[in-house]
Design a protein around this motif. Structure first.
Motif, PDB file in Angstrom:
ATOM      1  N   TYR A  61     -41.383  11.316 -31.285  1.00 46.80           N
ATOM      2  CA  TYR A  61     -40.834  11.206 -29.932  1.00 46.80           C
ATOM      3  C   TYR A  61     -40.007   9.930 -29.803  1.00 46.80           C
ATOM      4  O   TYR A  61     -38.905   9.944 -29.231  1.00 46.80           O
ATOM      5  CB  TYR A  61     -41.961  11.201 -28.899  1.00 46.80           C
ATOM      6  CG  TYR A  61     -41.471  11.188 -27.466  1.00 46.80           C
ATOM      7  CD1 TYR A  61     -41.304  12.378 -26.767  1.00 46.80           C
ATOM      8  CD2 TYR A  61     -41.153   9.999 -26.820  1.00 46.80           C
ATOM      9  CE1 TYR A  61     -40.837  12.392 -25.459  1.00 46.80           C
ATOM     10  CE2 TYR A  61     -40.682   9.982 -25.522  1.00 46.80           C
ATOM     11  CZ  TYR A  61     -40.528  11.184 -24.843  1.00 46.80           C
ATOM     12  OH  TYR A  61     -40.050  11.170 -23.548  1.00 46.80           O
ATOM     13  N   ALA A  62     -40.528   8.837 -30.337  1.00 40.61           N
ATOM     14  CA  ALA A  62     -39.796   7.569 -30.255  1.00 40.61           C
ATOM     15  C   ALA A  62     -38.477   7.649 -31.013  1.00 40.61           C
ATOM     16  O   ALA A  62     -37.438   7.151 -30.535  1.00 40.61           O
ATOM     17  CB  ALA A  62     -40.658   6.439 -30.812  1.00 40.61           C
ATOM     18  N   ILE A  63     -38.496   8.279 -32.190  1.00 42.67           N
ATOM     19  CA  ILE A  63     -37.272   8.394 -32.985  1.00 42.67           C
ATOM     20  C   ILE A  63     -36.236   9.245 -32.262  1.00 42.67           C
ATOM     21  O   ILE A  63     -35.051   8.903 -32.185  1.00 42.67           O
ATOM     22  CB  ILE A  63     -37.587   8.991 -34.371  1.00 42.67           C
ATOM     23  CG1 ILE A  63     -38.445   8.020 -35.183  1.00 42.67           C
ATOM     24  CG2 ILE A  63     -36.304   9.316 -35.135  1.00 42.67           C
ATOM     25  CD1 ILE A  63     -38.989   8.621 -36.466  1.00 42.67           C
ATOM     26  N   ILE A  64     -36.679  10.385 -31.705  1.00 43.64           N
ATOM     27  CA  ILE A  64     -35.748  11.286 -31.025  1.00 43.64           C
ATOM     28  C   ILE A  64     -35.222  10.671 -29.731  1.00 43.64           C
ATOM     29  O   ILE A  64     -34.030  10.756 -29.420  1.00 43.64           O
ATOM     30  CB  ILE A  64     -36.434  12.643 -30.759  1.00 43.64           C
ATOM     31  CG1 ILE A  64     -36.701  13.370 -32.085  1.00 43.64           C
ATOM     32  CG2 ILE A  64     -35.583  13.512 -29.844  1.00 43.64           C
ATOM     33  CD1 ILE A  64     -37.556  14.608 -31.949  1.00 43.64           C
ATOM     34  N   ALA A  65     -36.109  10.028 -28.946  1.00 42.63           N
ATOM     35  CA  ALA A  65     -35.705   9.470 -27.649  1.00 42.63           C
ATOM     36  C   ALA A  65     -34.778   8.270 -27.810  1.00 42.63           C
ATOM     37  O   ALA A  65     -33.985   7.969 -26.902  1.00 42.63           O
ATOM     38  CB  ALA A  65     -36.942   9.055 -26.849  1.00 42.63           C
ATOM     39  N   PHE A  66     -34.868   7.601 -28.943  1.00 42.66           N
ATOM     40  CA  PHE A  66     -34.110   6.367 -29.167  1.00 42.66           C
ATOM     41  C   PHE A  66     -32.608   6.551 -28.956  1.00 42.66           C
ATOM     42  O   PHE A  66     -31.920   5.644 -28.491  1.00 42.66           O
ATOM     43  CB  PHE A  66     -34.380   5.870 -30.590  1.00 42.66           C
ATOM     44  CG  PHE A  66     -33.570   4.676 -30.994  1.00 42.66           C
ATOM     45  CD1 PHE A  66     -33.844   3.420 -30.489  1.00 42.66           C
ATOM     46  CD2 PHE A  66     -32.512   4.811 -31.891  1.00 42.66           C
ATOM     47  CE1 PHE A  66     -33.093   2.309 -30.871  1.00 42.66           C
ATOM     48  CE2 PHE A  66     -31.763   3.718 -32.278  1.00 42.66           C
ATOM     49  CZ  PHE A  66     -32.044   2.466 -31.763  1.00 42.66           C
ATOM     50  N   THR A  67     -32.078   7.726 -29.286  1.00 36.50           N
ATOM     51  CA  THR A  67     -30.628   7.916 -29.273  1.00 36.50           C
ATOM     52  C   THR A  67     -30.089   8.509 -27.980  1.00 36.50           C
ATOM     53  O   THR A  67     -28.877   8.649 -27.833  1.00 36.50           O
ATOM     54  CB  THR A  67     -30.226   8.860 -30.423  1.00 36.50           C
ATOM     55  OG1 THR A  67     -30.874  10.118 -30.234  1.00 36.50           O
ATOM     56  CG2 THR A  67     -30.619   8.281 -31.755  1.00 36.50           C
ATOM     57  N   HIS A  68     -30.950   8.876 -27.036  1.00 39.02           N
ATOM     58  CA  HIS A  68     -30.455   9.589 -25.864  1.00 39.02           C
ATOM     59  C   HIS A  68     -30.203   8.647 -24.687  1.00 39.02           C
ATOM     60  O   HIS A  68     -30.932   7.675 -24.483  1.00 39.02           O
ATOM     61  CB  HIS A  68     -31.446  10.688 -25.463  1.00 39.02           C
ATOM     62  CG  HIS A  68     -31.572  11.762 -26.498  1.00 39.02           C
ATOM     63  ND1 HIS A  68     -30.564  12.643 -26.770  1.00 39.02           N
ATOM     64  CD2 HIS A  68     -32.584  12.075 -27.355  1.00 39.02           C
ATOM     65  CE1 HIS A  68     -30.941  13.467 -27.740  1.00 39.02           C
ATOM     66  NE2 HIS A  68     -32.160  13.138 -28.109  1.00 39.02           N
ATOM     67  N   GLU A  69     -29.158   8.968 -23.953  1.00 40.17           N
ATOM     68  CA  GLU A  69     -28.749   8.125 -22.830  1.00 40.17           C
ATOM     69  C   GLU A  69     -29.796   8.128 -21.722  1.00 40.17           C
ATOM     70  O   GLU A  69     -30.485   9.127 -21.499  1.00 40.17           O
ATOM     71  CB  GLU A  69     -27.414   8.629 -22.268  1.00 40.17           C
ATOM     72  CG  GLU A  69     -26.250   8.475 -23.248  1.00 40.17           C
ATOM     73  CD  GLU A  69     -24.958   9.033 -22.672  1.00 40.17           C
ATOM     74  OE1 GLU A  69     -25.028   9.955 -21.836  1.00 40.17           O
ATOM     75  OE2 GLU A  69     -23.888   8.539 -23.053  1.00 40.17           O
ATOM     76  N   GLY A  70     -29.904   7.008 -21.015  1.00 36.32           N
ATOM     77  CA  GLY A  70     -30.815   6.919 -19.888  1.00 36.32           C
ATOM     78  C   GLY A  70     -32.260   6.710 -20.262  1.00 36.32           C
ATOM     79  O   GLY A  70     -33.138   6.767 -19.394  1.00 36.32           O
ATOM     80  N   VAL A  71     -32.540   6.483 -21.541  1.00 36.11           N
ATOM     81  CA  VAL A  71     -33.913   6.282 -21.996  1.00 36.11           C
ATOM     82  C   VAL A  71     -34.204   4.778 -22.007  1.00 36.11           C
ATOM     83  O   VAL A  71     -33.492   3.999 -22.637  1.00 36.11           O
ATOM     84  CB  VAL A  71     -34.127   6.875 -23.400  1.00 36.11           C
ATOM     85  CG1 VAL A  71     -35.521   6.551 -23.906  1.00 36.11           C
ATOM     86  CG2 VAL A  71     -33.904   8.377 -23.362  1.00 36.11           C
ATOM     87  N   GLY A  72     -35.262   4.387 -21.291  1.00 36.36           N
ATOM     88  CA  GLY A  72     -35.613   2.974 -21.219  1.00 36.36           C
ATOM     89  C   GLY A  72     -36.386   2.516 -22.447  1.00 36.36           C
ATOM     90  O   GLY A  72     -36.830   3.324 -23.277  1.00 36.36           O
ATOM     91  N   VAL A  73     -36.541   1.195 -22.529  1.00 32.74           N
ATOM     92  CA  VAL A  73     -37.230   0.609 -23.678  1.00 32.74           C
ATOM     93  C   VAL A  73     -38.678   1.090 -23.744  1.00 32.74           C
ATOM     94  O   VAL A  73     -39.192   1.418 -24.825  1.00 32.74           O
ATOM     95  CB  VAL A  73     -37.185  -0.931 -23.595  1.00 32.74           C
ATOM     96  CG1 VAL A  73     -38.005  -1.551 -24.735  1.00 32.74           C
ATOM     97  CG2 VAL A  73     -35.753  -1.421 -23.660  1.00 32.74           C
ATOM     98  N   LEU A  74     -39.334   1.150 -22.586  1.00 30.77           N
ATOM     99  CA  LEU A  74     -40.734   1.557 -22.578  1.00 30.77           C
ATOM    100  C   LEU A  74     -40.914   2.996 -23.047  1.00 30.77           C
ATOM    101  O   LEU A  74     -41.914   3.327 -23.687  1.00 30.77           O
ATOM    102  CB  LEU A  74     -41.319   1.397 -21.174  1.00 30.77           C
ATOM    103  CG  LEU A  74     -41.582  -0.030 -20.710  1.00 30.77           C
ATOM    104  CD1 LEU A  74     -42.138  -0.038 -19.292  1.00 30.77           C
ATOM    105  CD2 LEU A  74     -42.561  -0.725 -21.662  1.00 30.77           C
TER     106      LEU A  74
END
Length: 480
Positions: free
Chosen positions: A218-231
């Protein structure tokens, strides 16, 4: 307890055919969805993260589930486990085909993983029980590996032909006639034999494994998408890494671990795991990007992309039996894994450079098929017979971890590279690649970049998966 002596005579080969038919749909479903990405995005209105999760949840869940099903097969019998797995797999396939939207499809794919997690380790363990450790075992594992490697490459090809002529749900319904043939064959031809030495099993270990791999993915996939916060990236990453650390610690301290890490003290098994994980990670991740490139940038239909991919499954299917036959006659050499990896690495270079691409795809398929055969044989033949289920679990974990992480890692790498090549103000979603000349050029550059990455990782595996020669001390009186 029932005897676990190998099956003798021609009947063993009939058992092998039945086992491989059972394995085929479970292996093919790892990659069959890769070619449906444009269709799913359009017809189900799926976002880029939803598409990736639909493809990836199947492999990631199986990483933890096979830790339960492998030892469970040792306790209840692998034939019984295989029958249960086929039943669950058929019901889940129907649910996938009828899914009204992305969340329902992701949930049905997760249920599909439950059935597949019973099928895959059961097939490996049944081969071990049927053929023992003799020469024919290498041939049988070669055939299993041919199906494993060939099915991974064949999945998008079959999916492409089905999408061209039917609706997207047909890629799941194709499993039903195969299961319908397999169920009576398993019930009539295979005997349920229970190991005399059975290991207990529990739920905490597989749960930790599932949480660990899902959190990291999930962290790897979410890393590249816009609007995703650090947390949103950091919390799943920390949770996933913590769960994996607790899983390893639990396996080291438990009297009867679900994943017997002591088996990793065997050099052959260690080499087999590395040779299983990394090449599968690279090939599945590369194949996902290739089908997107062919459809988004080159404008090929699903069937056209399927035809383009055919050299890979053909070569992969040939490599397994050829390698198994050679292995059964001359034994294993230190050059078999490096040879397969060098074939594959050469293929990635040819594809990335745009030179003789069909030959490059054939080399990737042949190299992957050869490496998968050797890796599977190493894992299954190195472990003691009483731990056939545990060894099958390790093989399945290796394969599924590689496939699941390959989709996440290469999907992320391509998205990052795609963004870097885009002109400012352009949509950064890979699903929009090909909508303009700029996005098509950016995705082309990104695809070539990740293909070079595939070649580099494959070459690195040559050094990681080749066991170091054991020094033989000189005999007394011999010069050193």
């Amino acid at each position: 307890m029932t005897s676990t002596l190998p099956v003798v005579g021609a009947r063993r080969w009939l058992v092998l055919v039945v086992v491989l038919v059972c394995f085929l749909p479970a292996a093919m479903d790892v990659t069959i969805l890769t070619i449906t990405i444009p269709t799913l995005a359009h017809e189900l209105h799926a976002t880029a993260p939803e598409v990736l999760w639909t493809v990836d949840v199947y492999s990631l869940l199986m990483v933890g589930l096979v830790l339960v099903s492998g030892p469970l097969g040792d306790r209840v019998g692998h034939q019984r486990l295989l029958l249960a797995g086929l039943a669950v797999f058929s019901v889940a396939s129907a649910l996938c085909a009828m899914a009204p939207g992305p969340p329902a499809l992701i949930g049905a794919r997760a249920f599909l993983a439950v059935g597949a997690s019973m099928i895959i380790p059961a097939t490996l363990a049944l081969i071990r029980q049927t053929f023992g450790d003799g020469r024919d075992h290498a041939v049988a594992i070669g055939a299993w590996s041919a199906v494993a490697a060939g099915s991974s490459a064949l999945g998008p090809v079959v999916g492409g032909f089905l999408l061209q002529h039917f609706w997207w749900g047909s890629i799941f319904l194709v499993n039903l006639p195969i299961v319908a043939l397999a169920l009576p064959a398993v019930a009539l031809l295979l005997h349920n034999r229970i190991e005399s030495e059975r290991q207990p099993w529990e739920a905490t270990s597989p749960l930790l494994s599932i949480v660990g791999f899902l959190g990291c993915a999930y962290a790897i996939i979410a890393f590249t998408h816009e609007g995703v916060g650090v947390l949103e990236v950091a919390v799943p990453a920390v949770l996933g890494l913590t769960a994996l650390a607790l899983f390893v610690r639990r396996q080291q301290r438990a009297p009867h671990p679900m994943l017997d890490l002591s088996l990793f003290r065997l050099p052959g098994l260690r080499a087999g795991v590395v040779a299983s994980v990394l090449p599968v990670l690279v090939m599945v991740g590369f194949e996902l990007q290739l089908v997107q490139y062919l459809q988004f940038v080159k404008g090929l239909s699903a069937e056209g992309a399927a035809l383009y991919l055919i050299p890979m499954p053909v070569a992969a299917t040939v490599a397994g039996p050829v390698g198994g036959t050679v292995l059964s006659r001359v034994g294993r050499t230190r050059l078999d894994v490096p040879a397969g990896l060098l074939f594959a690495a050469t293929g990635y270079v040819l594809v990335s450079s745009g030179t003789v691409v069909p030959l490059g795809l054939a080399l990737i398929g042949f190299g992957q098929g050869l490496v998968q055969m050797v890796a599977s044989n190493l894992i299954m033949s190195t472990a003691p017979s009483a731990q056939a289920g545990a060894a099958a679990g390790i093989e399945s974990v290796s394969y599924e971890a590689g496939a699941g992480l390959g989709i996440a890692v290469f999907g992320t790498a391509t998205a990052v590279a795609y963004r870097s090549f885009l002109p400012p103000g352009t949509s950064t979603s890979p699903l929009d690649a090909g909508s303009s000349a700029a996005t098509a050029q950016a995705f082309t550059e990104a695809f070539h970049t990740t293909t070079w990455l595939a070649a580099a990782l494959t070459l690195a595996t040559v050094f990681l998966a080749t066991p170091k020669p054991t020094a033989v001390p000189a005999s007394p009186g011999e010069p050193e």
